[in-house]
Structures are given as C-alpha cells and as structure tokens.
Scaffold this motif. Structure first.
Motif, PDB file in Angstrom:
ATOM      1  N   ALA A   1       0.823  -1.200   0.000  1.00  0.00           N
ATOM      2  CA  ALA A   1       0.000   0.000   0.000  1.00  0.00           C
ATOM      3  C   ALA A   1       0.859   1.252   0.000  1.00  0.00           C
ATOM      4  CB  ALA A   1      -0.922   0.012   1.209  1.00  0.00           C
ATOM      5  N   VAL A   2       1.968   1.200   0.717  1.00  0.00           N
ATOM      6  CA  VAL A   2       2.807   2.386   0.811  1.00  0.00           C
ATOM      7  C   VAL A   2       3.688   2.542  -0.420  1.00  0.00           C
ATOM      8  CG1 VAL A   2       4.670   3.470   2.116  1.00  0.00           C
ATOM      9  CG2 VAL A   2       2.770   2.368   3.323  1.00  0.00           C
ATOM     10  N   LEU A   3       4.276   1.439  -0.842  1.00  0.00           N
ATOM     11  CA  LEU A   3       5.253   1.539  -1.923  1.00  0.00           C
ATOM     12  C   LEU A   3       4.599   1.577  -3.302  1.00  0.00           C
ATOM     13  CD1 LEU A   3       7.954  -0.957  -0.602  1.00  0.00           C
ATOM     14  CD2 LEU A   3       7.942   1.538  -0.459  1.00  0.00           C
ATOM     15  N   GLY A   4       3.371   1.192  -3.384  1.00  0.00           N
ATOM     16  CA  GLY A   4       2.686   1.208  -4.675  1.00  0.00           C
ATOM     17  C   GLY A   4       2.784  -0.144  -5.353  1.00  0.00           C
ATOM     18  N   GLN A   5       1.929  -0.338  -6.358  1.00  0.00           N
ATOM     19  CA  GLN A   5       1.844  -1.648  -6.997  1.00  0.00           C
ATOM     20  C   GLN A   5       3.076  -1.971  -7.816  1.00  0.00           C
ATOM     21  OE1 GLN A   5      -1.866  -2.650  -8.775  1.00  0.00           O
ATOM     22  NE2 GLN A   5      -2.446  -3.037  -6.642  1.00  0.00           N
ATOM     23  N   ALA A   6       3.792  -0.926  -8.228  1.00  0.00           N
ATOM     24  CA  ALA A   6       4.946  -1.164  -9.094  1.00  0.00           C
ATOM     25  C   ALA A   6       6.127  -1.768  -8.355  1.00  0.00           C
ATOM     26  CB  ALA A   6       5.364   0.153  -9.753  1.00  0.00           C
ATOM     27  N   ALA A   7       6.109  -1.723  -7.053  1.00  0.00           N
ATOM     28  CA  ALA A   7       7.266  -2.177  -6.288  1.00  0.00           C
ATOM     29  C   ALA A   7       7.483  -3.684  -6.473  1.00  0.00           C
ATOM     30  CB  ALA A   7       7.041  -1.874  -4.811  1.00  0.00           C
ATOM     31  N   THR A   8       8.744  -4.052  -6.542  1.00  0.00           N
ATOM     32  CA  THR A   8       9.051  -5.473  -6.697  1.00  0.00           C
ATOM     33  C   THR A   8       8.881  -6.174  -5.359  1.00  0.00           C
ATOM     34  OG1 THR A   8      11.340  -5.102  -6.136  1.00  0.00           O
ATOM     35  CG2 THR A   8      10.745  -4.995  -8.480  1.00  0.00           C
ATOM     36  N   GLU A   9       8.785  -7.491  -5.420  1.00  0.00           N
ATOM     37  CA  GLU A   9       8.606  -8.251  -4.189  1.00  0.00           C
ATOM     38  C   GLU A   9       9.757  -8.048  -3.230  1.00  0.00           C
ATOM     39  OE1 GLU A   9       7.590 -12.400  -4.320  1.00  0.00           O
ATOM     40  OE2 GLU A   9       6.099 -11.960  -5.871  1.00  0.00           O
ATOM     41  N   GLU A  10      10.963  -7.905  -3.806  1.00  0.00           N
ATOM     42  CA  GLU A  10      12.126  -7.750  -2.926  1.00  0.00           C
ATOM     43  C   GLU A  10      12.065  -6.452  -2.147  1.00  0.00           C
ATOM     44  OE1 GLU A  10      12.855  -8.504  -6.392  1.00  0.00           O
ATOM     45  OE2 GLU A  10      12.585 -10.585  -5.729  1.00  0.00           O
ATOM     46  N   THR A  11      11.692  -5.352  -2.879  1.00  0.00           N
ATOM     47  CA  THR A  11      11.656  -4.073  -2.158  1.00  0.00           C
ATOM     48  C   THR A  11      10.597  -4.106  -1.070  1.00  0.00           C
ATOM     49  OG1 THR A  11      10.415  -3.290  -4.065  1.00  0.00           O
ATOM     50  CG2 THR A  11      12.615  -2.365  -3.732  1.00  0.00           C
ATOM     51  N   VAL A  12       9.433  -4.738  -1.393  1.00  0.00           N
ATOM     52  CA  VAL A  12       8.385  -4.822  -0.370  1.00  0.00           C
ATOM     53  C   VAL A  12       8.906  -5.575   0.841  1.00  0.00           C
ATOM     54  CG1 VAL A  12       6.118  -5.764   0.183  1.00  0.00           C
ATOM     55  CG2 VAL A  12       6.496  -4.618  -1.999  1.00  0.00           C
ATOM     56  N   ALA A  13       9.554  -6.708   0.579  1.00  0.00           N
ATOM     57  CA  ALA A  13      10.072  -7.515   1.687  1.00  0.00           C
ATOM     58  C   ALA A  13      11.096  -6.740   2.491  1.00  0.00           C
ATOM     59  CB  ALA A  13      10.685  -8.807   1.144  1.00  0.00           C
TER      60      ALA A  13
ATOM     61  N   PHE B   1      11.302  -3.542   2.736  1.00  0.00           N
ATOM     62  CA  PHE B   1      10.583  -2.477   3.434  1.00  0.00           C
ATOM     63  C   PHE B   1       9.943  -3.014   4.725  1.00  0.00           C
ATOM     64  CE2 PHE B   1       6.577  -0.009   3.877  1.00  0.00           C
ATOM     65  CZ  PHE B   1       7.136   1.219   4.145  1.00  0.00           C
ATOM     66  N   ARG B   2       9.315  -4.178   4.560  1.00  0.00           N
ATOM     67  CA  ARG B   2       8.672  -4.780   5.727  1.00  0.00           C
ATOM     68  C   ARG B   2       9.692  -5.086   6.806  1.00  0.00           C
ATOM     69  NH1 ARG B   2       3.752  -7.252   5.407  1.00  0.00           N
ATOM     70  NH2 ARG B   2       4.501  -8.975   6.696  1.00  0.00           N
ATOM     71  N   ARG B   3      10.851  -5.568   6.374  1.00  0.00           N
ATOM     72  CA  ARG B   3      11.885  -5.902   7.347  1.00  0.00           C
ATOM     73  C   ARG B   3      12.353  -4.635   8.062  1.00  0.00           C
ATOM     74  NH1 ARG B   3      13.945  -9.428   4.260  1.00  0.00           N
ATOM     75  NH2 ARG B   3      15.412  -8.054   3.207  1.00  0.00           N
ATOM     76  N   GLU B   4      12.538  -3.587   7.250  1.00  0.00           N
ATOM     77  CA  GLU B   4      13.043  -2.338   7.817  1.00  0.00           C
ATOM     78  C   GLU B   4      12.090  -1.783   8.884  1.00  0.00           C
ATOM     79  OE1 GLU B   4      13.644   0.747   4.919  1.00  0.00           O
ATOM     80  OE2 GLU B   4      13.897   2.202   6.540  1.00  0.00           O
ATOM     81  N   LEU B   5      10.769  -1.878   8.587  1.00  0.00           N
ATOM     82  CA  LEU B   5       9.782  -1.356   9.534  1.00  0.00           C
ATOM     83  C   LEU B   5       9.484  -2.344  10.647  1.00  0.00           C
ATOM     84  CD1 LEU B   5       7.248   0.241   7.081  1.00  0.00           C
ATOM     85  CD2 LEU B   5       9.041   1.369   8.413  1.00  0.00           C
ATOM     86  N   GLY B   6      10.040  -3.547  10.526  1.00  0.00           N
ATOM     87  CA  GLY B   6       9.763  -4.540  11.564  1.00  0.00           C
ATOM     88  C   GLY B   6       8.426  -5.215  11.387  1.00  0.00           C
TER      89      GLY B   6
ATOM     90  N   SER C   1       9.391   4.155  -3.565  1.00  0.00           N
ATOM     91  CA  SER C   1      10.027   2.915  -4.006  1.00  0.00           C
ATOM     92  C   SER C   1      11.439   3.166  -4.504  1.00  0.00           C
ATOM     93  CB  SER C   1       9.171   2.264  -5.102  1.00  0.00           C
ATOM     94  OG  SER C   1       8.812   3.241  -6.052  1.00  0.00           O
ATOM     95  N   SER C   2      11.717   4.440  -4.864  1.00  0.00           N
ATOM     96  CA  SER C   2      13.060   4.757  -5.339  1.00  0.00           C
ATOM     97  C   SER C   2      14.082   4.646  -4.211  1.00  0.00           C
ATOM     98  CB  SER C   2      13.072   6.180  -5.898  1.00  0.00           C
ATOM     99  OG  SER C   2      12.675   7.078  -4.878  1.00  0.00           O
ATOM    100  N   GLY C   3      13.613   4.541  -2.972  1.00  0.00           N
ATOM    101  CA  GLY C   3      14.555   4.407  -1.870  1.00  0.00           C
ATOM    102  C   GLY C   3      14.842   5.699  -1.161  1.00  0.00           C
ATOM    103  N   VAL C   4      14.326   6.860  -1.695  1.00  0.00           N
ATOM    104  CA  VAL C   4      14.545   8.134  -1.013  1.00  0.00           C
ATOM    105  C   VAL C   4      13.667   8.169   0.237  1.00  0.00           C
ATOM    106  CG1 VAL C   4      14.511  10.631  -1.247  1.00  0.00           C
ATOM    107  CG2 VAL C   4      14.921   9.192  -3.252  1.00  0.00           C
ATOM    108  N   ASP C   5      14.225   8.563   1.339  1.00  0.00           N
ATOM    109  CA  ASP C   5      13.466   8.535   2.587  1.00  0.00           C
ATOM    110  C   ASP C   5      13.320   9.938   3.146  1.00  0.00           C
ATOM    111  OD1 ASP C   5      12.275   8.068   4.933  1.00  0.00           O
ATOM    112  OD2 ASP C   5      13.773   6.647   5.705  1.00  0.00           O
ATOM    113  N   ARG C   6      12.095  10.525   2.978  1.00  0.00           N
ATOM    114  CA  ARG C   6      11.845  11.847   3.578  1.00  0.00           C
ATOM    115  C   ARG C   6      10.862  11.739   4.756  1.00  0.00           C
ATOM    116  NH1 ARG C   6      10.390  13.140  -1.262  1.00  0.00           N
ATOM    117  NH2 ARG C   6      12.010  13.637  -2.780  1.00  0.00           N
ATOM    118  N   SER C   7      10.816  10.555   5.324  1.00  0.00           N
ATOM    119  CA  SER C   7       9.837  10.373   6.405  1.00  0.00           C
ATOM    120  C   SER C   7      10.248  11.146   7.660  1.00  0.00           C
ATOM    121  CB  SER C   7       9.716   8.891   6.755  1.00  0.00           C
ATOM    122  OG  SER C   7      10.974   8.418   7.189  1.00  0.00           O
TER     123      SER C   7
END
Lengths: 327, 546
Positions: free
Chosen positions: A40-52, A54-59, A89-95
């Motif tokens: 939902a956050v990264l968008g549908q275009a994100a690959t499975e690896e980035t989603v995984a 991301f999930r790991r990073e957020l715990g 998804s580009s990896g830039v983090d402005r959170s």
C-alpha cells in the motif's frame, strides 16, 4: 480528605488500565485491516524484494505481540515512531517522526477546542440555569427550540450557513490558512477561528444546556428545595445556592463528553474551514495507511476522552459532601 | 406549654392567624380534586394547635396553607387566610416571601431530606435570618449555637460545622427546630416532625421542641397522625378527615371525652388486646446466631429466640437493633456466620439455595411496603395464583377457585380478582400480601412492620384479620415492629432487641410488667400515652433519675 485522594488515585489507576485496553484494541483493529502495508505504501509497481526489504526495515515481519510491545513501550516514553509516508520505491526517505508531524495540528485543534469551550460552557450553563429558573415560560421554550434546532442540523450545514452570513453580509473574511504562520499572535489565531468556533458552539451548547436545565429541575421537587422556598429565598437563590451545588455531577459528565468531542470529533469542521488540525491528519493518514500516525492519533484521542471523563468523575466526587466530609 | 397557662392564651390572646372557609384543590387524574373543603382555623399568639388526621386528610396541605404556601399542583380556590392583618390568599409572592423564614417558619417531617446535603448545618440554620436582614451572620450564628445548646444537642459549639449526613436523624430534627426558631418567628408549622424517629429519640425531640416553643412563647401548628404525641404538645386539637373538620376541642377535653366516633377510632389499635396463651410446643428456634452483612460489622450477636407453635412472638426494638436482620436469617436470605435455625426439630440449611421447596413453603413473609412487594403489572389473581402454582401445582379452574377462597379469607370480594395493585388502597394491598403468604399454607409467617405504613383504623383491621386467621388455622406469627401499641394488641410473647442483641424474651405479661431491665424500661416509658401530662411527668421522672 484522605478518602478523596484515595478515590482519585483509584480513578487514575483505572484510567491507565482503560488506556491499556484501548491501546490493545487500536493495535489489533489495525492488524485486521485488509491488504499489505508494504504494498500500500510503496505502490503496486514495487518489486517483491523491495516490499520484503521495506517490511523488514519497519519490523512488520516481527510477530504481532512483539510489535505491540515495542509500540506501547515507545509510546509510553512519548515516542510514536516514524511515519510511513515520505518513503518512495526509489529508496529516497523523507519520512518524519510522528510526534513532529502531529504536534502542530494537535496544537491547532486544542486551540480551537479551548476557544470554543471558553464561550460554549459558560453560555450553556447560563442558558440552562435561566431556562430552569423560568421553566415553561416563553423564554424557556424559545431556548429549547433554538438549541434543539442547532443540534439537529448537520454541522457542515451550520458551517456553510454561518460562512454565508458572515462573509456576504458582515464582511468577516476569516479563514484559517494562516494559522501556522510564525508571526500570528493569539488574537490573530482567535480571529481566524471565529467561524469554526461559532459552528462548534452551536453544535455543543444544546446538549450541555439541556442537561443543566434537566439536572436542576430534577432537584426542584426535593424537600430541601421546598424548605428553601419556605425560608423565603428568591427563586434565583434557590436555584443557585440550593439546587446547583447538588447538580454538578451530571452536568460535569455532559460537559466532559462535549469537550472531548471538540478534540476528537471536529474533522468535518476542520475540513470545511481548511484548518490544519489533528482530525484532518488522522483521516489523511488512514487514507494513506500511515499506521504509526493513525495509532498515535487514536491513542491521543483516547487519552483525551479518558482524561476529561476522569475530570468529570473527580468533580462529581468533590462536589459530593458525603465523600468530601465523611462521618 | 403547661396546659393551664396555654388555656389562658387560647382564650384571651390576640389572634395571629385566622383561616375562614379555606378551600384547596389538587390536580390529579386530569382534573382538579378538592383536598380541603372549607375549613376554619383560629390561632392566637403563643397558642399551639394540633392538627390530627389520617393520611390523605389534608392536614399537611392545611398547615402549609396557614403559611400561604401551596405545593406544586395545588391551588387555593376560596376562603381567606389572614396572618396578622395580611391576607395570604391575595398577597403577592414577594409579600409572602418576606414572611417566610422570618415571621413564619416550617419544620418538615423528614429532616434528612429537608436539609440541603451541600451546606453546613449552621449556614442553613441562619440562612433565612441573615437573608431577611434580621441579624448579621455572626450574631445569628452565635444565637444558633445558643439554640443548639438549649435544644440539648451534643457539642452545640461545633455541631453546626457538620454536614447533614454527619449527624443522626433525631439531632437533625432538633437542628431544624433551631433553624425554625432562628428568626424568632410568630408562628412555626411543625409537619409530622417526629414521625420518622424511634420512640426513644422522639421523646427527646418532643421535649426540646416543647421547651423552646414555650421559652419564646411562639404560636405553632403541630401536624401529626399520632394523637398521643399531639396531646403532649397542643393546647387545642383539631381533627380533620377528608379535608373537613371533624371536631375541635382543648387537648384535655378531647382525650377525656371525644364527641365523634371517628376521633375515638384514631386510637383504635390501643383498644385491641389479646389474652396471652402459653405454649411449650416450639416450632421455630434460633440458637446462638451471629450475622453480618458482607465483610462489615456484625449486626447480630448470639441471638436466641424460641417461637411457640400457633402463637404470636413480637420482636421489638429501634431501627438498627437487628429485628429485620433476624428475619433475613430465618428466611435464609442472609446465612448466619454461626449458630443455627431449627424448624420443627430439624436444622434448616443456612442458605436459601440449600432449602427444599417444602421448607420454603412453610415459612412465608409479609413486608412493610405492600406497594414494593407486589409486581405493579400483575393482577390480584396472578399475584395470589403464583404461590398456588409454585407450591401446590394448581392451575386453571382449581387455581382460580382457590384464589377466590383466599380472597374471602382476607375479607375482600371477587371483584378484586382482576384488579392491579394501583387500583387498591394501602390496607387492601396489605391484605393481598397476606393472602399471598396464606396461599402457600405456611406454618410460620414473618410480618416485618406490616402495619407501620398504615393508618390506625386500617391497622386495626389488618391486626384483627391476622388474629382471626391464627385462631382458625393455627398459624404462628413472628411479628417485627417498633410500635409498642401493636405489640400490646397482638402478642403472646415478646422479644426485646437492642444493638443486635436480645435484651429480654418472655410472655407479654412478664415483659410489660415491672420490674424492667434498663433498656426495656427506656423503650416502654418512651411510648407516648393518651395523657396530656405524660411527657411532663416523664421529663420530671427522668430529670430526677439523672
């Protein structure tokens, strides 16, 4: 006196327990939301690896109980974590940290709530007491009908009508866009919030006024009220000195309820008047699945509810002479 | 108010309050109904007038009208009420308010409800005096403390700093008298001021009220349903019934030779008397019972009571003496901490749950408030039919037949079968409760203050009915009451309780004849007698002893 302190401490402890259960409910309710947060956050275009990743990073791959404990533990120290938004998804983090995100909107909301309360509560008490004093008179009926009307309209309707009147005919051009300007003084802010504050006043006065009136009239049949009349006391004095002191508990409960609404239920008014407030932040974050913000807002709103009800309870206790002056 | 001095006042004093042909109506059942139907009343300075009658006679309404006050839902429709030259019927609200709390004051029945829970006693005592500008607050408070002392309140210097819930009912009633006296009024209306008090407390309150009214030579209207009480207080007595005067006479004359039969009936229960019959057949025995509510204080200490079969045992005592708690232990509602209840030679299980249906059937209970003891939405047929169904498995025609038989036993006709509780008078409702208890065909009926809420004549009817049923069916009664006249009327044996302990048990003649143990003496001597000098003599006697 010790009895009172004990009772209040007991209530406080109970409040903390309530808050704990609320946090459980908030957390599990969000677990049941459908869909994957990463996607939902990264968008549908994100690959499975980035989603995984991301999930790991957020715990998010941790078990639920672990995440709950982490969240509650941090929240107890005032740290609500980091927002999900601002990542791409580009990896830039402005959170940004959640606290930073919601503190300014929360201040605006509290400012509006406080400003409304200062007007609405005394107004409701005054109307309620005078309506009880002249009960069944024309005055009483007009007040009752008017407040009932104002509470019956949806608040957006009241808001638009007020806007129409004020801007068209009174030339009042208040809007809240400048509320976060650094150089806006308290008076400037108050001016900007006049219309939303009036809207909210119209919405909450009815409930409090009717409770005040009912609580007083309810007592007027008591023998001690008859006794006060037979002492030759004036009607006003009978109500202010003999009825009101015994009516605070129910009135305080309704006031607390309405004040809580001013903090947690004003999202419609905030949207209409474009006020950057806490309600709006919460609704936006729900839309964008920004879980840490949603959780933080929910927990803060729950605390406001609990605190205000606690305050009403305490007023009920200290105005009860049986508790204040035990045998 | 020694009666000699006030008879003089009654004849020669200046007229303070004059009511002529007063008519008052009250709004109920969607129409105005007459409450007071043309009553005259004359009160002179310093005179005390007793207004007496049963509930619904209109005595409170008339007493309040003497102040020019009508309760919400009432209106004065005719006549004149002249207080010291001012007609209170035509006076404006403001004019009347100037009198209330300054020249006319009021003492209400329920002191606990008539004090504002939110304010200190002394503030309430002086409120009217200060707000009418009669005295400054500090002077009025000094005076209040003196009044407290002369009303024999404990700690008169500091008791005023307390809140209403912090003092006892008898003390509150005296503080209210001080409140009424604070402005030194010309007239005080006492509205059943001692009805809610125990007899022992009542004596003290009566004495202090009489003393202070005498001291300031204040005129008073004293409203009560108890003729013996009014005889101690009043110079003149007026009897009211259905909003009309029955008769009026000087107190002494009224007691010695009442003209109207109705007046005589006001002490009808006192005329009842039952011959004591001894019996050794014990049906119910309470042995060494201790009991407490929750984890709180013990309310019963080693209670032993023997109840002989087919007889009436009365348990007497003040409120809080453990009478009703004993009943709860017997019925199994409150399991005792220790000790046991034996019924027909068998130990009863302590808890309700442990008892068999038959054990439950044999002990029935009747309560003080018939109103709250019946389901307001059930008809008499359903109320009485329920135990018939439950204990005896009756239904249909047989049940209906039995209900009608029971109605006959309690002297009500068939037309009551379909009535609801709201369609009956207090006495009729209590009869239905008796029928419901009888329906189970019990051996023992526990009567918990069953006549306390009823008028004298109705009380007499209920007591006679209970005695008749005992004669015919051999029922055993355990009669809980605080009213000594009732005890005198119906018991074979008496148990005196005080602070959760049995002080004395024995046959009626034995208990009611001297010598008495200390507490029984106090209790018995506190019961007002039909003698206008009773209170004076009692005060002298107690004064000497002290």
């Amino acid at each position: 006196m010790n009895l009172i302190i004990m009772t209040i401490l007991k209530r406080l402890a109970l409040g903390v327990v309530t808050l704990f259960f609320v946090s459980l409910i908030i957390f599990s309710a969000i677990q049941f939301l459908p869909g994957d947060f990463g996607e939902a956050v990264l968008g549908q275009a994100a690959t499975e690896e980035t989603v995984a990743a991301f999930r790991r990073e957020l715990g998010l791959d941790e078990p639920a109980w672990r995440r709950y404990l982490d969240w509650v533990g941090a929240a107890a120290t005032g740290d609500f974590g980091t927002s999900f938004s601002g990542r791409a998804s580009s990896g830039v983090d402005r959170s940004r940290p959640v606290v930073e995100m919601i503190s300014s909107p929360l201040k605006n909301t509290l400012f509006l709530a406080g400003m409304t309360a200062i007007v609405a509560v005394p107004l409701a008490l005054f109307l309620g007491i005078t309506a009880a004093l002249w009960r069944n008179s024309i005055y009483d009926r007009v007040i009752n009908a008017a407040t009932l009307t104002s509470i019956s309209f949806p608040e957006f309707f009241v808001a638009y009508v007020l806007m129409l009147f004020s801007t068209l005919w009174w030339g009042l051009s208040a809007n809240a866009t400048g509320i976060n300007d650094a150089d806006a003084s308290i008076l400037d802010k108050a001016y900007m919030l006049i219309l939303p504050s009036m809207t909210l006043t119209l919405v909450i006065v009815a409930h409090m006024m009717r409770m005040t009136r009912a609580a007083i009239i309810n007592l007027l049949a008591s023998p001690y009220i008859e006794m006060a009349r037979l002492k030759g006391q004036s009607s006003l004095r009978v109500i202010l000195r003999h009825a009101l002191p015994n009516a605070w508990a129910p009135i305080a409960t309704v006031i607390a309820f309405n004040l809580a609404y001013l903090v947690v239920g004003v999202v419609v008014v905030e949207v209409i008047f474009a006020i950057p407030g806490a309600g709006k932040v919460m609704v936006d974050s729900v839309a964008s699945r920004d879980i840490p913000v949603v959780q933080a807002c929910a927990l803060i709103f729950a605390s406001v509810y609990i605190l205000l009800n606690l305050a009403a309870d305490i007023i009920g206790i200290v105005t009860n002479p049986r508790l204040l002056h035990p045998k | 108010m020694s009666n000699d001095s006030n008879q003089n006042a009654g004849e020669t004093g200046e007229i303070l309050l004059e009511m002529r042909d007063v008519r008052i109506e009250g709004w109920s059942d969607e129409k105005w109904n007459p409450i007071i139907k043309g009553v005259d009343l004359t009160l002179r300075r310093g005179e005390i007038l007793g207004l007496i009658g049963e509930s619904g006679a209109g005595k409170s309404t008339l007493g309040l009208a003497g102040m020019g006050f009508t309760q919400p839902g009432c209106r004065i429709t005719g006549g004149s009420i002249v207080f010291d030259g001012v007609d209170l019927v035509t006076a404006t609200e403001t004019e009347k308010r100037a009198l209330w709390g300054s020249r006319v004051t009021y003492v209400a029945q329920s002191a606990a409800a008539s004090f504002n829970p939110a304010h200190r006693l002394i503030d309430q005592t002086v409120e009217a005096t200060v707000s009418h500008g009669i005295q400054s607050e500090s002077l009025a408070k000094d005076d209040a403390r003196i009044l407290y002392a002369s009303l024999s309140l404990p700690d008169p210097e500091t008791i005023g700093e307390r809140y209403p819930h912090q003092v006892s009912g008898g003390q509150l009633q005296r503080v209210m008298t001080a409140m009424a006296m604070s402005s030194r009024p010309d007239l005080i209306v006492f509205d059943e001021p001692t009805t809610a008090l125990d007899v022992t407390t009542q004596v003290e309150v009566l004495l202090s009220m009489r003393k202070i009214v005498e001291e300031f030579n204040t005129a008073a209207i004293y409203i009560t349903h108890d003729l013996a009480v009014v005889a101690q207080m009043a110079d003149t007595i007026k009897v009211l019934r259905y909003g009309q005067e029955v008769e009026e006479a000087p107190a002494r004359e009224m007691l010695e030779s009442p003209k109207e039969d109705y007046t005589k009936s006001l002490w009808s229960v006192r005329a009842l008397h039952k011959e004591t019959q001894p019996s050794d057949d014990i049906v119910l025995s309470i042995d060494g019972v201790d009991a407490a509510y929750g984890r709180g204080l013990k309310v019963l200490h080693n209670v032993n009571i023997q109840v002989p079969r087919g007889r009436t045992v009365s348990i007497v005592g003040e409120s809080g003496s453990g009478k009703s708690t004993t009943a709860r232990v017997i019925t199994g509602l409150l399991p005792p901490m220790s000790g046991q209840v034996t019924f027909n030679g068998e130990a009863l299980p302590p808890e309700l749950k442990g008892r068999s249906k038959d054990q439950l059937r044999r002990i029935q209970m009747i309560y003080q408030m018939a109103d709250t003891a019946m389901n307001p939405r059930q008809t008499v047929g359903e109320i009485i039919g329920r135990p018939l169904e439950f204990y005896h498995g009756l239904s249909g025609k047989a049940k209906e037949q039995r209900v009608l038989e029971l109605l006959e036993m309690i002297e009500l006709d068939e037309s009551f079968y379909d009535r609801l509780p709201s369609e009956m008078s207090g006495g009729q409702k209590q009869r239905i409760c008796i029928a419901r208890a009888l329906a189970a065909e019990p051996e023992v009926i526990i009567c918990d203050e069953v006549t306390s809420a009823l008028d004298q004549i109705v009380q007499e009817g209920i007591l006679k009915l209970l005695m008749k049923l005992q004669e015919k069916h051999g029922i055993t009664y355990l009669f809980i009451t605080h009213d000594i006249a009732t005890v005198e009327a119906i018991s074979d044996e008496i148990v005196v309780m005080y602070m959760g302990e049995v002080v004395e048990q024995g046959s009626k003649d034995q208990i009611l004849t001297a010598p008495f143990p200390e507490y029984t003496e106090l209790l018995l001597s506190s019961v007002p007698e039909m003698d206008p000098d009773w209170l004076t003599k009692l005060a002298e006697k107690r004064g000497q002893e002290a």
